[in-house]
Write an enzyme that holds these catalytic residues in place. Structure first.
Site, short mmCIF file in Angstrom:
data_model
loop_
_atom_site.label_atom_id
_atom_site.label_comp_id
_atom_site.label_asym_id
_atom_site.label_seq_id
_atom_site.Cartn_x
_atom_site.Cartn_y
_atom_site.Cartn_z
N GLU A 113 32.32 26.71 27.21
CA GLU A 113 33.74 26.84 27.75
C GLU A 113 33.60 26.11 29.00
O GLU A 113 32.50 25.39 29.20
CB GLU A 113 34.00 28.37 28.08
CG GLU A 113 34.23 29.23 26.65
CD GLU A 113 34.38 30.69 26.93
OE1 GLU A 113 35.74 30.96 27.48
OE2 GLU A 113 33.62 31.50 26.67
N HIS A 241 44.37 31.60 34.11
CA HIS A 241 43.75 31.04 32.78
C HIS A 241 44.81 29.66 32.57
O HIS A 241 45.73 29.97 32.56
CB HIS A 241 43.66 31.74 31.70
CG HIS A 241 42.84 31.52 30.64
ND1 HIS A 241 43.09 30.46 29.99
CD2 HIS A 241 41.47 32.02 30.22
CE1 HIS A 241 41.96 30.37 28.89
NE2 HIS A 241 41.16 31.16 29.19
N ARG A 288 38.21 26.22 35.27
CA ARG A 288 39.55 26.63 35.22
C ARG A 288 40.53 26.48 36.08
O ARG A 288 41.81 26.28 35.92
CB ARG A 288 39.29 28.19 35.04
CG ARG A 288 39.48 28.50 33.77
CD ARG A 288 39.26 30.08 33.55
NE ARG A 288 38.67 30.29 32.28
CZ ARG A 288 38.24 31.37 31.88
NH1 ARG A 288 38.42 32.81 32.74
NH2 ARG A 288 37.57 31.60 30.77
N HIS A 349 44.92 35.84 35.20
CA HIS A 349 43.86 36.29 34.21
C HIS A 349 42.70 37.29 34.82
O HIS A 349 42.18 38.25 34.23
CB HIS A 349 43.13 34.94 33.36
CG HIS A 349 42.03 35.27 32.53
ND1 HIS A 349 42.70 35.87 31.48
CD2 HIS A 349 40.95 35.15 32.53
CE1 HIS A 349 41.43 35.98 30.68
NE2 HIS A 349 40.46 35.27 31.21
N ARG A 384 35.52 32.04 39.09
CA ARG A 384 34.89 32.28 38.25
C ARG A 384 34.29 31.53 37.03
O ARG A 384 35.31 30.88 36.42
CB ARG A 384 35.27 33.67 37.59
CG ARG A 384 34.16 34.31 36.42
CD ARG A 384 34.83 35.67 35.86
NE ARG A 384 35.88 35.42 35.14
CZ ARG A 384 36.26 35.34 33.83
NH1 ARG A 384 35.32 35.63 33.21
NH2 ARG A 384 37.58 35.08 33.30
P1 FAD Z 1 38.74 46.92 32.19
O1 FAD Z 1 38.01 46.54 30.76
O2 FAD Z 1 39.81 46.39 32.41
O3 FAD Z 1 38.95 48.70 32.29
C1 FAD Z 1 39.60 49.21 33.22
C2 FAD Z 1 39.50 50.78 32.68
O4 FAD Z 1 40.01 51.50 33.90
C3 FAD Z 1 40.55 50.88 31.76
O5 FAD Z 1 40.11 52.02 31.10
C4 FAD Z 1 41.73 51.60 32.70
O6 FAD Z 1 42.72 52.42 31.74
C5 FAD Z 1 40.95 52.20 33.66
N1 FAD Z 1 41.59 52.58 34.87
C6 FAD Z 1 42.32 51.61 35.51
N2 FAD Z 1 42.68 52.17 36.80
C7 FAD Z 1 42.69 53.56 36.42
C8 FAD Z 1 43.24 54.70 37.23
N3 FAD Z 1 43.91 54.79 38.51
N4 FAD Z 1 42.75 55.96 36.68
C9 FAD Z 1 41.87 56.25 35.64
N5 FAD Z 1 41.66 54.97 34.89
C10 FAD Z 1 42.18 53.89 35.58
N6 FAD Z 1 35.64 37.98 30.15
C11 FAD Z 1 34.51 37.20 29.61
O7 FAD Z 1 33.18 37.47 30.38
N7 FAD Z 1 34.74 36.87 28.39
C12 FAD Z 1 35.74 36.53 27.81
O8 FAD Z 1 35.77 35.98 26.85
C13 FAD Z 1 36.93 36.95 28.37
N8 FAD Z 1 38.20 37.18 27.71
C14 FAD Z 1 39.32 37.72 28.49
C15 FAD Z 1 40.40 37.59 27.63
C16 FAD Z 1 41.44 38.08 28.31
C17 FAD Z 1 42.90 38.04 27.57
C18 FAD Z 1 41.51 39.06 29.31
C19 FAD Z 1 42.44 39.80 30.03
C20 FAD Z 1 40.23 38.96 30.17
C21 FAD Z 1 39.02 38.29 29.65
N9 FAD Z 1 37.75 38.12 30.25
C22 FAD Z 1 36.75 37.96 29.70
C23 FAD Z 1 37.82 39.16 31.34
C24 FAD Z 1 36.84 40.73 31.05
O9 FAD Z 1 37.87 40.79 29.87
C25 FAD Z 1 37.39 41.68 32.14
O10 FAD Z 1 37.00 41.12 33.38
C26 FAD Z 1 36.47 42.67 31.73
O11 FAD Z 1 36.63 43.38 30.62
C27 FAD Z 1 36.68 43.97 32.96
O12 FAD Z 1 36.04 45.07 32.39
P2 FAD Z 1 36.23 46.23 33.23
O13 FAD Z 1 35.54 47.38 32.44
O14 FAD Z 1 35.63 46.00 34.51
O15 FAD Z 1 37.57 46.87 33.39
C1 SIN Z 2 38.59 32.86 27.21
O1 SIN Z 2 38.15 33.45 26.21
O2 SIN Z 2 38.86 31.88 27.36
C2 SIN Z 2 38.37 33.74 28.37
C3 SIN Z 2 37.14 33.94 28.70
C4 SIN Z 2 36.83 34.53 30.21
O3 SIN Z 2 38.01 34.78 30.83
O4 SIN Z 2 35.97 34.55 30.65
#
Ligand code: FAD
Ligand code: SIN
Length: 526
Positions: A113, A241, A288, A349, A384
């Site tokens: 990427e 993104h 990005r 994003h 990032r």
């Molecule tokens: P999340 O997975 O967002 O989980 C947050 C949790 O907190 C959820 O369960 C939510 O319900 C809960 N929550 C929030 N507020 C409250 C509250 N007040 N009370 C109770 N619960 C709450 N990153 C990569 O490294 N590679 C990728 O390929 C990639 N692709 C992506 C594609 C998309 C479309 C998106 C949106 C993001 C992508 N990212 C990628 C970024 C990555 O997915 C996220 O940064 C990562 O998954 C965040 O994980 P997390 O556990 O911190 O939070």
């Molecule tokens: C993507 O698949 O382009 C998202 C990857 C990322 O947010 O790290």
């Protein structure tokens, strides 16, 4: 209801679930999530997870790419830690049942990427996040020591403030005793007392009117820590993104993974020009921030609503085989990715900043950890590197568990904590006040605090947001608690922090680009 647990984990994405799995042998766990266990940003991740696996890749190359992308603001020590611990965390994911794509010889098939100089992205087709979310969810459900509370919304952290004890001396005296939570079924506010509280609440995409993030991403954890007087940093670094599917009216915007450009897809304007080489010698695979700004600029110059991503020159069978999720989505709106170009636009994003933590995920508040996207670890700096987020969440969940278990036995519960006593009065018809302010807030952030900023735009944004802030705080004081109202309040808090921190950075750096200050060269040292 009052409950006592060793670990309270707020959030069920990769950060919260992996922390729960590793902490379970050391104490009782209550894992809460405001939606279903599966509805997280994690579930939507497409491209994959970055880690060094085979030569010619090396730790030094991954470190260098991360630091270059971070535009001089990364913490080099943290970058080294994450990159070097990544392979062990990947082994754990495999042990928990995550299935990454392999080549016929059994080796991993690695994607590439923007900003990566090697193929180093482990992935499961183009829906890696779903594969991770499902595997971790299965494991957590099968672990007896973990109590799961779905539809349970964390409202505020409990600190000395709720005991009527003012913390007079300094911020370092603040202690977290757990959280007040709203049961979205019964509408009752519960008190969850914890020896250790972990914020794993994800990002803030819903600050903007176009985002790849699902509706749960409302910055709740960051806002709670800010209100509890914890330290928040780097909020100005909001990652857009470059390529979300242009499909007006759809929310969240469907992501077209950067891995598609790693696979050979190229960006073009409506008249077919491959414009990226004008902006960066790395072309469509530049980091990005560069690509998103270039697209934004081309759209503005030409008055277009989108640019195109072109895959039509790629092998059709391989294309569909590698990107089945994108193929299916595009087909559903009559785009054949093997023959048609895909209309794309940038979308909010990822948040690089957040709750300031140390190398073990400790926040500035005692007994409070922050992991995943809600945390600011120093890994991403001002921008990032793609696919560094999922791995960061795993590394810091692991480190936070190892740190917190050292003291869990020594921590007493605080029995003096009072139950929630803020009683609202008003009626559900106030909902229109919430939804209208929500939309206005998103417009303010999108128009004034987006990809291109200026002093004047930021000043306007602050003035407008202040009006919405005052109205919402009034409403909060007199209304029955609802998830939507709490989320609006939280978004206004994090929007305010984003604007203030953007105003305080008098230069263009990484994701913070302002027409009033020149772009500086990266100060990264290797
Ligand atoms: P999340 O997975 O967002 O989980 C947050 C949790 O907190 C959820 O369960 C939510 O319900 C809960 N929550 C929030 N507020 C409250 C509250 N007040 N009370 C109770 N619960 C709450 N990153 C990569 O490294 N590679 C990728 O390929 C990639 N692709 C992506 C594609 C998309 C479309 C998106 C949106 C993001 C992508 N990212 C990628 C970024 C990555 O997915 C996220 O940064 C990562 O998954 C965040 O994980 P997390 O556990 O911190 O939070
Ligand atoms: C993507 O698949 O382009 C998202 C990857 C990322 O947010 O790290």
């Amino acid at each position: 209801m009052k409950k006592k647990v060793d670990f309270l984990i707020i959030g069920s994405g990769i950060a919260g679930l992996s922390f729960a799995l590793k902490a379970a042998p050391f104490g009782s766990i209550c894992l809460i999530t405001k939606n279903s266990l599966e509805e997280t940003n994690t579930k939507y991740a497409q491209g994959g997870i970055a880690a060094v696996t085979y030569p010619p890749d090396s730790f030094n190359k991954h470190i260098r790419d991360t630091i270059l992308c971070g535009d001089g603001f990364c913490n080099k020590q943290i970058v080294e830690t994450v990159v070097k611990e990544a392979p062990d965390r990947i082994k754990e994911l495999l042990k928990w049942g995550v299935d990454f794509d392999r080549q016929p010889d059994g080796n991993f098939e690695l994607g590439r990427e923007g900003g990566h100089t090697e193929h180093r992205i482990l992935h499961h087709k183009d829906n890696t996040g779903l594969a991770i979310q499902e595997a971790l969810t299965r494991q957590v459900k099968a672990t007896p020591n973990i109590e799961i509370l779905e539809n349970c919304f964390a409202i505020d952290l409990i600190t000395q403030h709720h005991l009527g004890e003012l913390v007079k001396r300094s911020r370092k005296d603040i202690v977290c005793y757990g959280a007040y939570t709203l049961n979205l079924g019964s509408r009752e506010v519960d008190t969850i007392l914890a020896k250790t509280t972990v914020i794993a609440t994800g990002g803030t995409g819903n600050l903007y009117d176009t985002t790849t993030n699902p509706s749960i991403a409302t910055g709740d954890g960051i806002a709670m820590v800010y209100r509890a007087k914890g330290i928040i940093e780097n909020m100005e670094f909001v990652q857009f993104h470059p390529t979300s599917l242009y499909h007006p009216g759809e929310r969240p915007s469907f992501l077209i993974t950067e891995a598609l450009r790693g696979f050979g897809a190229v960006l073009r304007t409506a008249d077919g020009e491959k414009f990226m080489s004008k902006y960066d010698k790395r072309g469509s695979l530049a980091p990005r921030d560069v690509v998103a700004r270039a697209i934004d600029n081309e759209m503005k110059i030409r008055g277009d609503d989108f640019v195109y991503l072109d895959c039509t020159h790629l092998d059709p069978e391989e294309l569909v085989n590698h990107f089945p999720n994108i193929n299916k989505k595009c087909r559903s709106i009559d785009i054949d990715i093997t023959k048609d170009v895909i209309p794309v636009v940038p979308a909010a994003h990822y948040l690089c900043g957040g709750i300031k933590v140390d190398e073990n995920g400790r926040s500035s508040i005692n007994r409070l950890y922050a992991i995943g996207e809600a945390a600011s670890t120093g890994l991403h700096g001002a921008n990032r590197l793609a696919s560094n987020s999922l791995i960061e969440a795993l590394v810091f969940a692991d480190r936070a568990v190892n740190e917190s278990i050292k003291e869990i036995l020594k921590i007493p519960f605080n029995d003096k904590i009072p139950e929630w006593n803020i009683e609202g009065t008003s009626h559900p018809e106030e909902m229109v006040l919430i939804t209208q302010n929500y939309k206005e807030m998103q417009q303010i952030m999108s128009n004034y605090v987006g990809i291109m900023r200026s002093d004047l735009r930021l000043q306007r944004a602050l003035a407008r947001l202040e009006i919405i802030y005052k109205e919402t705080e009034e409403l909060y004081k007199k209304s029955t608690l609802s998830r939507k109202l709490c989320e609006l309040r939280n978004l206004i808090n994090v929007g305010y922090l984003t604007i203030i921190m953007a105003q305080n950075l008098h230069e263009s750096r990484g994701l913070h680009y302002t027409i009033d200050y020149p772009q500086k060269k990266a100060g990264a040292e290797f």
